[in-house]
Each structure stands twice: as structure tokens, then as C-alpha cells.
Scaffold this motif. Structure first.
Motif, PDB file in Angstrom:
ATOM      1  N   UNK A  74      29.075  38.484  27.896  1.00 56.17           N
ATOM      2  CA  UNK A  74      28.041  39.099  28.724  1.00 56.17           C
ATOM      3  C   UNK A  74      27.234  38.028  29.450  1.00 56.17           C
ATOM      4  N   UNK A  75      26.927  36.933  28.749  1.00 56.43           N
ATOM      5  CA  UNK A  75      26.213  35.831  29.405  1.00 56.43           C
ATOM      6  C   UNK A  75      27.047  35.220  30.527  1.00 56.43           C
ATOM      7  N   UNK A  76      28.357  35.132  30.307  1.00 60.22           N
ATOM      8  CA  UNK A  76      29.234  34.606  31.354  1.00 60.22           C
ATOM      9  C   UNK A  76      29.278  35.549  32.557  1.00 60.22           C
ATOM     10  N   UNK A  77      29.269  36.876  32.294  1.00 62.24           N
ATOM     11  CA  UNK A  77      29.264  37.834  33.396  1.00 62.24           C
ATOM     12  C   UNK A  77      28.016  37.685  34.249  1.00 62.24           C
ATOM     13  N   UNK A  89      30.725  44.215  26.885  1.00 59.40           N
ATOM     14  CA  UNK A  89      31.799  43.221  26.844  1.00 59.40           C
ATOM     15  C   UNK A  89      33.159  43.877  26.620  1.00 59.40           C
ATOM     16  N   UNK A  90      33.227  44.859  25.717  1.00 56.22           N
ATOM     17  CA  UNK A  90      34.508  45.502  25.447  1.00 56.22           C
ATOM     18  C   UNK A  90      34.933  46.427  26.581  1.00 56.22           C
ATOM     19  N   UNK A  91      33.982  47.064  27.246  1.00 59.38           N
ATOM     20  CA  UNK A  91      34.339  47.893  28.398  1.00 59.38           C
ATOM     21  C   UNK A  91      34.897  47.047  29.535  1.00 59.38           C
ATOM     22  N   UNK A 144      32.514  43.995  35.986  1.00 63.63           N
ATOM     23  CA  UNK A 144      31.492  43.044  35.550  1.00 63.63           C
ATOM     24  C   UNK A 144      30.565  42.619  36.676  1.00 63.63           C
ATOM     25  N   UNK A 145      30.966  42.783  37.931  1.00 63.72           N
ATOM     26  CA  UNK A 145      30.148  42.355  39.073  1.00 63.72           C
ATOM     27  C   UNK A 145      29.227  43.494  39.506  1.00 63.72           C
ATOM     28  N   UNK A 146      28.272  43.854  38.652  1.00 66.33           N
ATOM     29  CA  UNK A 146      27.291  44.885  38.979  1.00 66.33           C
ATOM     30  C   UNK A 146      25.899  44.280  38.916  1.00 66.33           C
ATOM     31  N   UNK A 147      25.089  44.616  39.909  1.00 66.27           N
ATOM     32  CA  UNK A 147      23.778  43.972  40.031  1.00 66.27           C
ATOM     33  C   UNK A 147      22.875  44.301  38.858  1.00 66.27           C
TER      34      UNK A 147
END
Length: 275
Positions: free
Chosen positions: A44-47, A104-106, A114-117
């Protein structure tokens, strides 16, 4: 009976394998859950845009935040300043940890982009929010423990009931003639039987001295409830333990020492008495 403040936490009663599972199982489960949660929080931090090694700080910040807030909420007495804030923080940390795992699992299973504001914005606010709340908990003063309870051992004094001796009426003495007649020897007066002494409560040495706070509640003829035991600690100006400690440790030890107390009925509520 006085009691001394225990230096260590009370040992869980039960068989040895139950105590071993409680003492050794909790650290093992804690380590396993931390290791399983770290990959999701890291991803999640990487996203959100963090690069290595900064992304590894997300699992540690969430785990430490949840642990600190939970400990503060559990150790501060009811009504103390900062306890409600710590409880809310512990719940918020659990929600963050759950959300990180779900997101993370989704994303990894291609059910979510993952690219959502909103995802990037919410994740970016986690570290400063955690830091602000931890500083708030650190600045909140902790109430000093009460010293109103006598820590010295109070000796048990046995009450002795002395027998009551009833006075026997003296026989009437006739007027003394010129030569006093010889009177028969008086029969010995029977000794009065002593009154039946009321049985005293046996002096019990508890492994957890806090049992002495709730033991008098049994004198009313009822088995105390969690609320009554917590009120007894509040009346003694002492921090009340959790409900599981009151029922599973303190009340269980009293009823183990005196098995007859476990058979007492629970005090009926006003609704039961009305029905």
C-alpha cells in the motif's frame, strides 16, 4: 484482611498446558500476525508513491501505533484523561491495518486499480496522523496510583464470647436461735452452658491480594457480578481490572479457596424481582 500490591502480573489459573499456551502462544501469534500484515502494508505504501527503504516504515508505524494505543487504553483507569482518545486510536489503527490488507489483496488480484487519487491521498495521511496522535498520548498526564489503601498485613483477631453466668437465688435463712441448727450441705450449682459462638470466616491467604477487595461481597449471600466487583474497586479508590480478570482470575481464586461460595445464587435484578 490487608493486601499488598503485587509486583508482577497475576498468573493465569488452570492446567500447565493452558498457562503455557497463554504465555508462549500470545508472543507467537503476535509475531505471526505482524509478519503476515507487513507485505500488505508495504505494498500500500508503494502504491502511494513511497520508494524503498521508506515504504518499509508503513508496517512498523501501523503496528507500533496499534500496540501503543491499545496498551494506553487498557492501562489507564476508567474516566482518566486520555483513555477515550487511546481507545479511539486503537480502533482507528485496527481499521487502517484491515484496510491496508484488503486494498493490497484487491490490487494484487486485479480487482482494484492502484492508481486512484483517493487511495494515494488517504495512505499519504497515515504517517502524520499517527505521529500527531502518539504525541497527544505522550503529552497526556497519567494519574498517580492511589495510596489510600493500607499495604501492611492486618492481623486476624478472633472474637471470644465469654459465657454468661446466671446468679442463683440464695436460700432463705431463718432467724438465728440460741443454738443454730445444722443446715444440710448445699447442692453444687450447675455450671451454665456457654453460648454458641458464631463461626468466624476462615483466614485465607490469596495468591492475588486483590481478591480481598471483592471477598466481602459474598457476605450478602449472593455471588458478585462483574459490575459489583468493579464498583468495589471504585469504592476502594483503586483501578478496576478488566472484566475477564475479575471473573476468570480474582473471583475464580476466591471460589477455589472456598468452594461453597461458587454455589451461591446471583443477586436478582429488579426486573426478575418484578416478574
Amino acid at each position: 484482611m490487608g493486601w499488598k500490591k503485587p509486583r508482577t502480573s497475576p498468573t493465569t489459573s488452570g492446567p500447565w498446558y493452558a498457562r503455557l499456551a497463554t504465555s508462549a502462544g500470545r508472543p507467537a501469534v503476535l509475531a505471526a500476525t505482524l509478519l503476515m500484515s507487513m507485505p500488505g502494508e508495504y505494498h500500500v505504501a508503494k502504491f502511494a508513491g513511497w520508494t524503498d527503504p521508506w515504504a518499509y516504515g508503513m508496517p512498523f508505524s501501523l503496528s507500533a501505533y496499534a500496540g501503543i494505543a491499545a496498551v494506553v487504553a487498557a492501562t489507564r483507569p476508567k474516566g482518566a484523561r486520555g483513555r477515550f482518545s487511546a481507545t479511539v486510536g486503537a480502533a482507528f489503527a485496527i481499521v487502517l491495518a484491515l484496510a491496508a490488507q484488503v486494498v493490497a489483496h484487491l490490487v494484487n488480484t486485479h480487482h482494484m486499480d492502484q492508481d486512484q487519487a483517493w487511495l494515494i491521498a488517504v495512505t499519504s495521511m497515515v504517517p502524520p496522523a499517527v505521529l500527531a496522535h502518539l504525541l497527544h498520548l505522550a503529552a497526556t498526564p497519567v494519574p498517580a496510583p492511589s495510596t489510600s489503601v493500607d499495604t501492611a498485613e492486618t492481623p486476624v483477631v478472633e472474637r471470644v464470647v465469654e459465657p454468661v453466668v446466671e446468679e442463683q437465688p440464695l436460700p432463705a435463712v431463718p432467724p438465728k436461735p440460741e443454738q443454730a441448727p445444722v443446715l444440710p450441705a448445699a447442692e453444687p450449682r450447675p455450671e451454665p452452658e456457654p453460648e454458641e459462638q458464631r463461626p468466624e470466616r476462615p483466614a485465607v491467604k490469596y495468591t492475588d491480594p486483590r481478591c480481598a477487595v471483592i471477598r466481602p461481597l459474598y457476605d450478602a449471600g449472593y455471588r458478585p457480578t462483574t459490575t459489583e466487583m468493579r464498583d468495589a474497586f471504585t469504592a476502594a479508590d483503586l483501578p478496576a481490572p478488566t472484566g475477564s480478570t475479575l471473573r476468570g482470575i480474582l473471583r475464580a481464586e476466591i471460589e477455589q479457596q472456598e468452594p461453597a461460595l461458587a454455589t451461591l445464587p446471583t443477586r436478582p435484578t429488579p426486573l426478575h424481582r418484578a416478574g
